[in-house]
Design a protein around this motif. Structure first.
Motif, short mmCIF file in Angstrom:
data_model
loop_
_atom_site.label_atom_id
_atom_site.label_comp_id
_atom_site.label_asym_id
_atom_site.label_seq_id
_atom_site.Cartn_x
_atom_site.Cartn_y
_atom_site.Cartn_z
N ARG A 125 -39.31 27.44 10.90
CA ARG A 125 -39.59 27.76 12.31
C ARG A 125 -39.79 29.25 12.51
O ARG A 125 -40.64 29.67 13.31
CB ARG A 125 -38.46 27.24 13.20
CG ARG A 125 -38.35 25.73 13.29
CD ARG A 125 -37.42 25.32 14.43
NE ARG A 125 -36.06 25.80 14.24
CZ ARG A 125 -35.10 25.12 13.63
NH1 ARG A 125 -35.37 23.91 13.11
NH2 ARG A 125 -33.88 25.60 13.52
N ALA A 126 -39.01 30.07 11.81
CA ALA A 126 -39.14 31.52 11.97
C ALA A 126 -40.48 32.03 11.44
O ALA A 126 -41.04 32.99 11.97
CB ALA A 126 -37.99 32.21 11.24
N CYS A 127 -41.00 31.39 10.41
CA CYS A 127 -42.26 31.83 9.80
C CYS A 127 -43.49 31.22 10.46
O CYS A 127 -44.60 31.74 10.29
CB CYS A 127 -42.26 31.50 8.30
SG CYS A 127 -41.02 32.42 7.36
N ALA A 171 -37.97 34.24 5.39
CA ALA A 171 -36.89 34.27 6.38
C ALA A 171 -35.58 33.71 5.84
O ALA A 171 -34.69 33.36 6.61
CB ALA A 171 -37.31 33.49 7.63
N SER A 216 -32.10 33.48 8.00
CA SER A 216 -31.77 32.11 8.40
C SER A 216 -30.38 31.70 7.95
O SER A 216 -29.65 31.01 8.67
CB SER A 216 -32.81 31.15 7.82
OG SER A 216 -34.09 31.40 8.37
N ALA A 235 -34.58 41.46 16.83
CA ALA A 235 -35.13 40.26 17.44
C ALA A 235 -34.01 39.40 17.99
O ALA A 235 -32.82 39.74 17.88
CB ALA A 235 -35.97 39.47 16.42
N ALA A 262 -35.85 35.31 12.89
CA ALA A 262 -37.07 35.85 13.50
C ALA A 262 -37.29 37.29 13.06
O ALA A 262 -38.42 37.69 12.75
CB ALA A 262 -36.99 35.76 15.02
N LEU A 270 -42.01 37.92 19.94
CA LEU A 270 -41.39 37.56 18.66
C LEU A 270 -40.37 38.59 18.19
O LEU A 270 -39.51 38.27 17.37
CB LEU A 270 -42.48 37.37 17.59
CG LEU A 270 -43.47 36.24 17.87
CD1 LEU A 270 -44.57 36.23 16.82
CD2 LEU A 270 -42.74 34.89 17.89
#
Length: 313
Positions: A83-85, A98, A102, A196, A201, A270
Motif C-alpha cells: 500500500r505504501a508503494c 517500504a 512498514s 509523513a 509512507a 503523500l
C-alpha cells in the motif's frame, strides 16, 4: 536464527531478528509500558517469518496498471508495504522499498494504549512514532553515517539538522534514503529524510526522492544491483556506489530534480516535508508546522539556485 532482545536502559530496548534491527523506547505508566513492550515482542517474533514466506512477491515491481484492490500479498506487514508503494507505481518500485518503515508501523501499534504517553521504534533509521497530547520527540539528522563517531556526535551542532515533532503535527513516520545508506539508490543524494503520516509512507517516498536526486557526471560510479547483492529486488538496474566531489552547478541541478519530485509528492498529500542533502548542500521541501522547523547545522548555506516554493532560501 532466533529473535533476541537486550534492555538498554529503563525506557529503551534493542531487538534483532535477522536483518531486522530495532531500537525501541517508550514512556508512561510503568505497568502499561511493560505490557506494551511484551505485546510488541509477541508480534515482533513473527514478522520475519511472515515476510520471508512472501519474499518472491515482495521483490516484484508494482505494475503501472495495478489497482489498489489487486494486492496478492497475505501478511499484514507485506500488505502495508504494498500500500505504501502503490502511489509510486508509475516508476519502478517494489514493496521492499517500504519494508523497514512498514515493520516499524506494525509494531508501534502495540503502544497505542492507555498509560503509554509516547513511544518510538527506530528500524535502522526509519522511525515510527506514538505521541499523545502534549508529548514530543526531538530528532537529529545525520546525512553521512560514514562520519559517525563519538567526536562527530559531541553536540547538537555536530548534526546536519534537527527537528522537534509534537503530537499536534500530522507526522508519525520518518525515513531516510540515499546512496550512502544500507540500501541501494539510483540517485546520488547523501541522504533524503522524509516526514509523513506513517513510517511506511515516508520510507517509500524517501526512496523515490533519493532516486530523483541525480545528474550526469563521468566520475559517478554505478554498478548493477545484482552484482553487489545477488538477491536484490533491483536486478540489473544500475545503483550508485561512489560519487566524486561535484561542481556547484551539478549539485544545484541534482537537488532541484529531487526537490521537484518531493514537491509533487507533498502536493499529492503523500509526505509532509523532506530535507535533501548532497555534498554539504541542503534543500527543504514543505514547512514543518507550529514552530518545529527543521534546523540545518553542518550543511553549508542552501544552494544558490533561485528561490522557489521548494528551496530553503
Amino acid at each position: 536464527m532466533n529473535a533476541t532482545r537486550i534492555r538498554l536502559d529503563a525506557a529503551r530496548w534493542h531487538w534483532q531478528h535477522g536483518p531486522i534491527d530495532l531500537i525501541l523506547g517508550a514512556d508512561g505508566e510503568p505497568a502499561a509500558v511493560q505490557a506494551a513492550f511484551e505485546a510488541c515482542w509477541t508480534r515482533f517474533v513473527g514478522v520475519l517469518p511472515e515476510l520471508v514466506s512472501e519474499l518472491k512477491l515482495l521483490r516484484q515491481a508494482l505494475p503501472n496498471e495495478a489497482a489498489q484492490n489487486e494486492c496478492e500479498l497475505k501478511g499484514e506487514v507485506a500488505r502495508r508495504m504494498w500500500r505504501a508503494c502503490f502511489p509510486h507505481r508509475a516508476r519502478y518500485i517494489t514493496p521492499m522499498a517500504a519494508v523497514a518503515g512498514s515493520v516499524a508501523d506494525e509494531l508501534i501499534a502495540a503502544f497505542a494504549r492507555p498509560g503509554v504517553s509516547r513511544a518510538f521504534i527506530n528500524n535502522g533509521g526509519d522511525i515510527a512514532l506514538h505521541l499523545t497530547g502534549g508529548q514530543q520527540y526531538r530528532v537529529g539528522v545525520l546525512s553521512n553515517l560514514a562520519e559517525l563517531s563519538g567526536t562527530r556526535l559531541a553536540g547538537e551542532q555536530a548534526l546536519d539538522a534537527n527537528l522537534t515533532l509534537d503530537a499536534g503535527m500530522p507526522v508519525r513516520g520518518i525515513a531516510t534514503s540515499g546512496w550512502r545508506g544500507r540500501s541501494f539508490s539510483l540517485g546520488i543524494a547523501d541522504s533524503v529524510t522524509v516526514l509523513a503520516c506513517n513510517a511506511a509512507a515516508a520510507d517509500a517516498a524517501a526512496t523515490m526522492i533519493a532516486n530523483a536526486v541525480d545528474c550526469d557526471h563521468a566520475g559517478i560510479v554505478r554498478r548493477p544491483a545484482s552484482s553487489l547483492k545477488d538477491d536484490s529486488d533491483l536486478g540489473e538496474m544500475l545503483v550508485t556506489v561512489d560519487v566524486p566531489p561535484l561542481p556547484q552547478p551539478l549539485i544545484d541541478c541534482a537537488l532541484s530534480r529531487g526537490a521537484e519530485t518531493a514537491e509533487r509528492l507533498r502536493e499529492r498529500g503523500l509526505i509532509e516535508s523532506a530535507a535533501l542533502f548532497l555534498q554539504g548542500q541542503v534543500r527543504v521541501v514543505g514547512m514543518i508546522q507550529q514552530g518545529a522547523a527543521l534546523l540545518t547545522h553542518r550543511a553549508r548555506k542552501p544552494t544558490e539556485a533561485p528561490c522557489s516554493k521548494y528551496a530553503a532560501c
